[in-house]
Design a protein around this motif. Structure first.
Motif, mmCIF file in Angstrom:
data_model
loop_
_atom_site.group_PDB
_atom_site.id
_atom_site.type_symbol
_atom_site.label_atom_id
_atom_site.label_comp_id
_atom_site.label_asym_id
_atom_site.label_seq_id
_atom_site.Cartn_x
_atom_site.Cartn_y
_atom_site.Cartn_z
ATOM 1 N N ALA A 1 82.948 119.288 70.488
ATOM 2 C CA ALA A 1 82.797 118.291 71.579
ATOM 3 C C ALA A 1 82.494 119.018 72.876
ATOM 4 C CB ALA A 1 84.094 117.490 71.734
ATOM 5 N N VAL A 2 81.668 118.375 73.708
ATOM 6 C CA VAL A 2 81.323 118.968 74.987
ATOM 7 C C VAL A 2 82.526 118.880 75.925
ATOM 8 C CG1 VAL A 2 80.427 116.852 76.050
ATOM 9 C CG2 VAL A 2 79.509 119.066 76.737
ATOM 10 N N GLY A 3 82.685 119.892 76.775
ATOM 11 C CA GLY A 3 83.773 119.877 77.750
ATOM 12 C C GLY A 3 83.357 119.123 78.999
ATOM 13 N N GLU A 4 83.915 119.517 80.131
ATOM 14 C CA GLU A 4 83.466 118.905 81.372
ATOM 15 C C GLU A 4 83.589 119.881 82.519
ATOM 16 O OE1 GLU A 4 86.125 115.665 82.736
ATOM 17 O OE2 GLU A 4 87.255 116.040 80.902
ATOM 18 N N GLN B 1 95.293 123.072 87.692
ATOM 19 C CA GLN B 1 96.327 123.418 86.725
ATOM 20 C C GLN B 1 95.987 122.967 85.297
ATOM 21 O OE1 GLN B 1 99.968 122.128 88.666
ATOM 22 N NE2 GLN B 1 100.045 124.033 89.838
ATOM 23 N N GLN B 2 94.817 122.330 85.148
ATOM 24 C CA GLN B 2 94.425 121.853 83.824
ATOM 25 C C GLN B 2 93.216 122.581 83.241
ATOM 26 O OE1 GLN B 2 93.745 117.685 84.399
ATOM 27 N NE2 GLN B 2 95.915 117.143 84.389
ATOM 28 N N CYS B 3 92.565 123.415 84.053
ATOM 29 C CA CYS B 3 91.291 123.979 83.602
ATOM 30 C C CYS B 3 91.479 125.133 82.616
ATOM 31 C CB CYS B 3 90.471 124.446 84.798
ATOM 32 S SG CYS B 3 91.183 125.873 85.632
ATOM 33 N N ASP B 4 90.421 125.383 81.830
ATOM 34 C CA ASP B 4 90.409 126.520 80.905
ATOM 35 C C ASP B 4 89.781 127.752 81.550
ATOM 36 O OD1 ASP B 4 91.419 125.074 78.621
ATOM 37 O OD2 ASP B 4 89.483 124.047 78.594
ATOM 38 N N LEU C 1 86.420 124.597 85.830
ATOM 39 C CA LEU C 1 86.670 124.310 87.236
ATOM 40 C C LEU C 1 85.706 125.115 88.093
ATOM 41 C CD1 LEU C 1 88.621 123.068 89.414
ATOM 42 C CD2 LEU C 1 89.854 125.237 89.302
ATOM 43 N N ARG C 2 84.877 124.420 88.870
ATOM 44 C CA ARG C 2 84.027 125.112 89.836
ATOM 45 C C ARG C 2 84.716 124.919 91.183
ATOM 46 N NH1 ARG C 2 81.957 128.449 92.562
ATOM 47 N NH2 ARG C 2 79.806 128.401 93.308
ATOM 48 N N LEU C 3 85.409 125.966 91.621
ATOM 49 C CA LEU C 3 86.240 125.873 92.815
ATOM 50 C C LEU C 3 85.461 126.403 94.012
ATOM 51 C CD1 LEU C 3 89.166 125.031 93.488
ATOM 52 C CD2 LEU C 3 89.835 127.419 93.166
ATOM 53 N N LYS C 4 85.358 125.576 95.038
ATOM 54 C CA LYS C 4 84.525 125.914 96.194
ATOM 55 C C LYS C 4 85.347 125.870 97.470
ATOM 56 C CE LYS C 4 80.159 124.282 94.519
ATOM 57 N NZ LYS C 4 79.365 125.436 94.886
#
Lengths: 252, 252
Positions: A1-4, A27-30, A84-87
């Protein structure tokens, strides 16, 4: 399945300015892709066992080009990961979030965008400079001071060199002399107030206050080097008037 | 002993967009002064036994004039109270925070300013409209659409009616027809993209997308009435391109 992919604004630096939504996704990202605008204190709050990928970008040494970041987001999500793309700041204000979601959409990757406190808001509040004020600034314009490849600035000077507004320049440290000179050439007086805020909202925040005429020398004398935001307009004077001294933040 | 005043940005509506700093102060205050831009969900998070003072302001029925709010903040702090001045969005972007701290400083009242996510950031992220984009908007300008007493708008149209930038108008719902008409008169094509976001980031968010030529009719047909933000510029088209469908938020 594709992630997000979660495109999340981490705000201007102080971890206390993270939103609840941002922290929950952190706190949920891989895996997290972050750049140098993310403070270590913020990065520390990402889930311990998430993989950390540093993707730049320091000025003139783009660790990873934007196209490659876009591709990496797609690749990781296609592995089923929560990415997570954290900016720093807000993803949709000089954060190139629009380009990243273009690519995600083109590949059918589900995504979310979470706004963050943009540097202009954070620096204004922590430096004591309102961005709008009934008597001094009825509007506020955000531009970037990043130079083109040939070293020149692509800005509409006649639009910026006006009274009654506040001009905020992101990434303007290295082009500060040109920025100030052009604003004077286009009609603002050399005595027009301007301030540079370095590492805004962090414990090491420094504020250099001056005028279009003398700010470049003052900033050089103070040795500002970190991420800096330029604020131009009469609102800068309110700070002096207010004898600002918030939370022990010191002037340079 | 004198108390203090905390001028806190509550963000655009979604309680999940509160910052940790905002929530902590909300849970420590003795009294809160809030206006109609604060959602009930956010107000619910204020300390249970804090006194709640509603200070307006609905359009054309300013519950409490600004001068009176300023005086009230001083009076409560002088009673030794921890006073929370809770504002929608960011206190320093069309929040009149500058005027409030003017008064506090004049009376020697200690205060803190906490930035919040401004409506432009919140609406952009939740409506899928980047405010800046390398190809479409190199700058972003925030103005207010609030009319003067004589009903006219005090805006620099030649500065706003330009390509390559995004124009965000706060409080522009009631002057929308004039705003669109003037932008066309000053040079933008009637086909120029524009969107109105009502109750942005809330579960009842509605987005009406159109052009300068037809947005006023579309907005009227949709019956928008709540707090609304106007976004003008080519970035609005990215939303359609993106077939935006974030978090179940529906279009009007």
């Amino acid at each position: 399945a594709v992630g997000e992919v979660w495109l999340v604004g981490a705000g201007p630096g102080d971890p206390d300015l993270l939103t609840f939504k941002a922290l929950r996704l952190m706190q949920q990202c891989d895996v997290v892709l972050h750049d140098r605008l993310i403070s270590p204190q913020v990065l520390d709050l990402v889930r311990r066992d998430a993989r950390r990928l540093f993707v730049g970008k320091a000025r003139s040494q783009h660790a990873v080009p934007q196209e490659q970041i876009n591709a990496e987001l797609v690749r990781l999500a296609q592995q089923g990961l929560r990415v997570l793309r954290l900016k720093g700041g807000d993803p949709f204000i000089f954060g190139r979030g629009g380009e990243e979601i273009d690519t995600l959409m083109a590949h059918g990757i589900p995504f979310q965008v979470v706004p963050g406190i943009t540097a202009a808001s954070g620096c204004a509040a922590y430096a004591g400079i309102p961005l709008t004020h009934r008597d001094h600034a009825q509007s506020c314009v955000f531009v970037t001071g990043h130079a083109r490849k040939d070293g020149t600035l692509d800005l509409h000077w006649d639009q910026l060199a006006r009274r009654g507004q506040t001009v905020v320049v992101y990434m303007g440290l290295h082009t500060l002399p040109a920025l100030c000179a052009e604003l004077i050439v286009h009609g603002l007086p050399p005595q027009w107030p301007a301030a540079m805020v370095e590492e805004g909202t962090s414990p090491s925040q420094r504020v250099v206050v001056g005028t279009l005429g003398d700010l470049p020398q003052r900033v050089e004398a103070a040795g500002l080097k970190g991420a800096s935001l330029l604020i131009v307009g009469e609102v800068v004077r309110l700070r002096e008037h207010l004898a600002w001294n918030a939370g022990g933040v010191k002037d340079a």
